[in-house]
Design an enzyme around this catalytic site. Structure first.
Site, PDB file in Angstrom:
ATOM      1  CD  GLU A  73      -7.376   6.171   6.213  1.00 30.87           C
ATOM      2  OE1 GLU A  73      -6.598   5.231   6.030  1.00 30.87           O
ATOM      3  OE2 GLU A  73      -7.193   7.328   5.778  1.00 30.87           O
ATOM      4  CD1 TRP A 128     -13.214  10.814   1.315  1.00 29.36           C
ATOM      5  CD2 TRP A 128     -11.876   9.807   2.803  1.00 29.36           C
ATOM      6  NE1 TRP A 128     -13.314   9.462   1.118  1.00 29.36           N
ATOM      7  CE2 TRP A 128     -12.499   8.807   2.019  1.00 29.36           C
ATOM      8  CE3 TRP A 128     -10.991   9.406   3.808  1.00 29.36           C
ATOM      9  CZ2 TRP A 128     -12.283   7.444   2.219  1.00 29.36           C
ATOM     10  CZ3 TRP A 128     -10.764   8.044   3.993  1.00 29.36           C
ATOM     11  CH2 TRP A 128     -11.411   7.085   3.211  1.00 29.36           C
ATOM     12  CD  GLU A 130       2.631   6.771  10.810  1.00 33.33           C
ATOM     13  OE1 GLU A 130       2.237   6.086  11.771  1.00 33.33           O
ATOM     14  OE2 GLU A 130       1.982   6.864   9.743  1.00 33.33           O
ATOM     15  CG  ASP A 171      -3.023  10.962   5.352  1.00 33.94           C
ATOM     16  OD1 ASP A 171      -1.956  10.507   5.781  1.00 33.94           O
ATOM     17  OD2 ASP A 171      -3.812  10.314   4.650  1.00 33.94           O
ATOM     18  CD  GLU A 189      -0.595   8.262   1.014  1.00 32.93           C
ATOM     19  OE1 GLU A 189      -0.005   7.942   2.061  1.00 32.93           O
ATOM     20  OE2 GLU A 189      -1.834   8.277   0.906  1.00 32.93           O
ATOM     21  CE  LYS A 235      -0.922   8.753   8.936  1.00 31.22           C
ATOM     22  NZ  LYS A 235      -1.597   8.594   7.642  1.00 31.22           N
ATOM     23  CD  GLU A 283      -3.153   0.940   2.022  1.00 27.78           C
ATOM     24  OE1 GLU A 283      -3.460  -0.223   2.353  1.00 27.78           O
ATOM     25  OE2 GLU A 283      -3.863   1.931   2.275  1.00 27.78           O
ATOM     26  NE  ARG A 284      -2.379   5.221  -0.196  1.00 26.85           N
ATOM     27  CZ  ARG A 284      -3.377   5.540  -1.007  1.00 26.85           C
ATOM     28  NH1 ARG A 284      -3.151   5.795  -2.291  1.00 26.85           N
ATOM     29  NH2 ARG A 284      -4.601   5.610  -0.565  1.00 26.85           N
TER      30      ARG A 284
HETATM   31  C1  GCV Z   1      -2.195   2.451   5.318  1.00 23.01           C
HETATM   32  C2  GCV Z   1      -3.428   7.431   4.291  1.00 23.01           C
HETATM   33  C3  GCV Z   1      -3.099   6.495   3.176  1.00 23.01           C
HETATM   34  C4  GCV Z   1      -3.539   5.081   3.466  1.00 23.01           C
HETATM   35  C5  GCV Z   1      -2.905   4.655   4.778  1.00 23.01           C
HETATM   36  C6  GCV Z   1      -3.353   5.624   5.855  1.00 23.01           C
HETATM   37  C7  GCV Z   1      -2.709   5.322   7.186  1.00 23.01           C
HETATM   38  O1  GCV Z   1      -4.798   7.637   4.360  1.00 23.01           O
HETATM   39  O2  GCV Z   1      -3.667   6.964   2.009  1.00 23.01           O
HETATM   40  O3  GCV Z   1      -3.118   4.270   2.414  1.00 23.01           O
HETATM   41  O4  GCV Z   1      -3.246   3.347   5.103  1.00 23.01           O
HETATM   42  O5  GCV Z   1      -2.969   6.926   5.505  1.00 23.01           O
HETATM   43  O6  GCV Z   1      -1.719   5.966   7.489  1.00 23.01           O
HETATM   44  O7  GCV Z   1      -3.192   4.466   7.900  1.00 23.01           O
END
Ligand code: GCV
Length: 897
Positions: free
Chosen positions: A294, A606, A395, A373, A401, A368, A170-171
């Site tokens: 999510e 979102w 983080e 994000d 991304e 984060k 993912e990403r």
């Molecule tokens: C792993 C963002 C990304 C998702 C990611 C999420 C996260 O939304 O687009 O791909 O999921 O962050 O950090 O959990």
């Protein structure tokens, strides 16, 4: 100087651990280096340390060191823990501060011989010391008379990799997983071992190997022995393996009818599972949790809190020394857009601040860096200051991304530095244990260790000991009282401010099977920078860029100067042609997170809103009239952001909704700044190509060409971004560009205006991602199509840009003919992140130096392939640049075609 002959092809797989041979003069500097390497003790880590020393010396100096164990019988490089050294050389007085993963490089007498000693409080510290020594040699620094003590800033320096068990990441933008394939751990884990070595070389000591959107199967009984194989591959490098889990696992695969964290059956299930893990993996690092986020299940299902869930797992891990990383990325993605008080930015603080003090001491809240994000620019997350009695880790995202997905150059260390150095001005922090008060040269009181002193002197930080800086965002430093304690983010996460037992730094890496790990050869600078800053956040971004460049490309001064300056300018460039003024990246947030898609963030739940309308733009997050987000900051910081006049331009639209005509500190209106910034950014991206071209023959062809291809692509895609964002804002604001550029493209010939043979005109969505909102596509069933145009300008040399779409559903082909002569052809076979005709796939092909005469027929032929339609947007003709101009006298006879 032409170095070409000496440069051998490199794939980038060795990253910064190339140990390339030093020239003779350089190598001579190390002639006094001992010929043997003695290791005191016996462990996997010490073995790695010894072998790495031999490997480095062989590569760089062409010498094979003799290896020995325990006995020093000649001048040697001696590797060992402080305990072992105390026995072997009791007279040596080691620095009392040495602890944890720290190391000491020194020269001393062992057994009557003068030795170069690499000592650590632990064997892992010894290994880190070896890497530090080898890095010094590779960078031409002295290795004699050393007396260097290095202590990591925080105990936790981890990476997370978002790898799925099926092998996709993912990403991830560099191929498939190095750990998993087809639902299993790979048979061949060579790359996992190589990765651990890279991580160790920059001081990273933990790695969570699977996606935080975790597959419950990772905890299946038959999967644990497979995970143990990854841990085996990591162990020689001191990297502790960890995993991410889904909280619903006890129910999904564990046979229970609940996953309520307060249910004793659930608690026992985790206890047993964790015991099983430690039987197989005694040095297992811990567990990462993404919950209530999510679509992931979480404790809220049962009305429980994140503290209930985190502590349940923490108690199972505690007897084994494991940690829980509970992510603060908990938010509602079904927010009502129509409610102006709603604000996703508030979620982490709202969810976790009330729980402060309720988490066990082996729980770390993983936060984060910003409240949304991983955007290209966000303010610092206020929760860092909001947890006084809870461990925390920041983080950061190494995988790009939202910052160009390793197709655009975007070196993130300058951003991370701004975040880490940002002083949150915590109110009444406790006095630090052992803090000393010193009077600096100017009478300024300096609190804490020299590390903290550096906080205000860091070269990236425009403060001075006299005028420490609160915030450098936007280049408008705000000075603060010299009496106040500095509480920068780096100190908060390292646990220094509130005396926490643990904490630190987590980077989301997402390396893949691509030989060079991250896709773009220059993207590895981000992984390197993450490790170096986690080890020592007081390093400057420039120091890190210089180190990485020297280690990765050698020490040619032109190479160093050029690459380092490209790296250091690249974040700001990316920001300027994507999302300036703190607006966010304006990317397609519901899809790829890559190309432009300005409206995709609006009118959905979102919460990545920018609230642009006909009058103005930006999110009002003030307490006075907006969402009230600013109140989450300590008062001194809140005051700055609450007030429009003191909010730095770079974050203006994050905090305030303003009219397009609002005058910035920079002396221009918001709308004009949006236009200018995009034009300057796109121009800067073209410059990166020119800068890189100056390095031809100074680095190996393989990496030169790989980087050049990415930079050329980036230069074209920056124009896609520029035009999409500028045209969108022109349409919504109705205010023209004072410089007349936006919407006026005098050299452009739209594909739909050409004579079409087989091509049909389509509307592109969103419309701003194609010129005039339209493109032409060739039906998948056609053999080929053509768009034809007759040149009517002055005869001369021209550069021709063809804007086409490279869908990932096939590999269309294109060719260009001028009066029936083929002048260029290419295949659109890149793996861009979409099968659609839009801003993700819009790509530019530059054909330089074509001789054109009035009446020439220019014919673009497209050959569709499977789902890819050989689609075209436009063609642009510019009088030729560069050397071609010089010969423009007679294009008829000197044609390049
Ligand atoms: C792993 C963002 C990304 C998702 C990611 C999420 C996260 O939304 O687009 O791909 O999921 O962050 O950090 O959990």
């Amino acid at each position: 100087m032409l170095l070409h002959g000496m440069l051998h092809a490199e794939t980038g797989a060795e990253a910064w651990l190339r140990y390339a041979p030093l020239g003779e003069t350089e190598a001579a500097k190390y002639s006094s280096l001992p010929a043997s390497v003695v290791v005191l003790g016996d462990s996997l880590l010490l073995h790695s340390a010894q072998q790495e020393t031999i490997r480095g010396a062989r590569g760089m100096l062409g010498r094979t060191l003799r290896e020995a164990t325990d006995q020093v019988r000649e001048e040697s490089i001696v590797l060992g823990s402080i305990a072992a050294l105390n026995t072997a050389a009791p007279v040596l007085k080691h620095p009392p501060e040495l602890r944890g993963d720290g190391f000491w490089l020194t020269t001393g007498n062992v057994n009557g011989f003068t030795c170069l000693i690499i000592a650590g409080a632990t064997d892992r510290g010894v290994l880190y010391g070896v890497f530090a020594l080898l890095s010094r040699i590779a960078r031409g620094e002295s290795a004699v008379q050393l007396d260097d003590l290095e202590q990591p800033y925080a105990p936790v320096r981890w990476v997370d990799d978002w790898d799925n068990l099926n092998g996709r990441i993912e990403r991830g933008y560099a191929g498939r997983s190095i750990f998993f394939d087809g639902g299993k751990v790979r048979d061949d884990l060579t790359r996992a071992g190589d990765y651990a070595r890279l991580l160790a070389s920059i001081g990273i000591n933990g790695c969570a190997v699977n996606n935080v959107n975790a597959d419950p199967k990772v905890l299946a009984d038959d999967f644990l022995p497979q995970l143990a194989r990854i841990a085996d591959a990591f162990r020689p490098w001191g990297v502790q393996m960890a995993i991410s889990v889904d909280l619903s696992t006890p129910k999904v695969i564990g046979g229970l009818d609940t996953f309520d964290p307060l249910d004793p059956r659930v608690r026992d299930w985790w206890l047993k599972k964790v015991e099983d893990i430690y039987k197989l993996i005694p040095d297992f690092g811990g567990i990462v949790v993404k919950a209530d986020s999510e679509g992931r299940s979480g404790p809220s299902t049962y009305g429980r809190t994140p503290a209930d869930a985190a502590n349940m797992i923490a108690r199972a891990l505690k007897p084994h020394g494991g940690l829980v990383f509970y992510r603060a990325f908990v938010y509602n993605h079904h927010l009502d857009w129509l409610n102006p008080k709603n604000d996703r930015a508030k979620a982490a603080y709202d969810n976790f601040h009330p729980l402060d003090g309720q988490f066990d001491d082996n729980v770390i809240i993983q936060i984060k860096y910003g409240p949304i994000d991983f955007q290209v620019r966000e303010p610092v997350q206020p929760l860092f200051a909001g947890l006084r009695n809870t461990n925390e880790a920041i983080e950061l995202q190494i995988t790009q991304e939202y910052t160009g997905q390793q197709r655009h150059l975007c070196f993130l260390a300058p951003m991370w530095k701004e975040v880490l150095d940002f002083d949150l001005q915590v109110e009444n922090p406790p006095r630090r244990h052992g803090d000393t008060e010193k009077i600096g040269p100017s009478g300024h009181r300096i609190i804490g260790s020299s590390a903290q002193l550096l906080t205000s002197r860091s070269p990236d930080h425009p403060g001075s000991p006299d005028r420490p800086v609160l915030a450098s965002w936007g280049g408008h430093p705000i000075t603060r009282s010299p009496d106040a304690l500095l509480t920068p983010v780096k100190d908060l996460v390292a646990g220094k401010v509130f005396h926490r037992p643990t904490g630190g730094f987590v980077g989301v890496a997402n390396v893949g099977l691509d030989a060079n790990w991250l896709g773009h050869p220059l993207a590895m600078a981000n992984l390197y920078a993450f490790g170096r800053l986690a080890w020592n956040p007081n390093l400057s971004a420039r120091a890190v860029a210089d180190e990485w460049t020297q280690l990765t490309f050698g020490r040619d001064p032109l190479v160093l100067r050029t690459i380092s300056s490209m790296l250091l300018s690249s974040w700001h460039l990316y920001e300027s042609y994507t999302g300036p003024l703190g607006i966010g990246t304006l990317t397609d947030i519901t899809g790829s997170h890559y190309g432009p898609g300005v409206e995709s963030s609006e009118r959905n739940g979102w919460g990545q809103w920018h609230r642009a309308d006909h009058q103005g733009v930006g999110m009002d997050r003030t307490q006075a009239t907006g969402t009230g987000y600013t109140a989450q900051y300590p008062e001194a910081v809140a005051r700055v952001y609450e007030n429009l006049a003191t909010t730095p331009d770079d974050l203006l639209l994050f905090f305030h909704h303003v009219p397009y005509t609002y005058m910035l500190r920079a002396g221009k209106t918001v709308i004009q700044q949006i236009y200018d910034s995009h034009y300057e950014g796109a121009q800067g991206a073209q410059q990166l190509v020119v800068q890189w071209e100056s390095l031809k023959n100074h680095i190996d062809d393989e990496r030169y060409e790989a980087v050049l291809a990415r930079l050329e692509y980036q230069a074209g895609h920056a124009i896609v971004w520029r035009d999409a964002v500028c045209n969108w804002f022109l349409r919504i604001s109705g205010i023209p560009d004072a410089k007349g550029r936006v919407g006026h493209y005098p050299n452009r010939i739209e594909a739909e205006a050409m004579q079409l043979q087989g091509y049909s005109v389509i509307d592109v969505a969103p419309p701003e991602t194609a010129s005039e909102g339209k493109a032409v596509e060739c039906s998948a069933t056609a053999q080929n199509c053509a768009a034809v145009f007759h040149f009517q300008e002055k005869a001369g040399w021209y550069d021709v840009d063809v804007q086409y779409f490279d869908q990932n559903s096939g590999a269309s082909k294109f060719r260009i003919l001028v009066d029936n002569q083929v002048v260029d052809e290419w295949s659109a076979g890149d793996a861009l992140p979409s099968a659609k005709i839009n801003g993700d796939t819009s790509t530019r092909r530059e054909i330089r130096g074509l001789a054109l005469r009035p009446g020439d027929e220019i014919r673009i032929e497209g050959f569709p392939d499977r789902g890819a339609h050989a689609a075209l947007d436009y063609m642009e003709l510019h009088p030729a640049s560069g050397y071609v101009q010089a010969t423009a006298g007679n294009p008829g006879s000197h044609g390049h075609r």
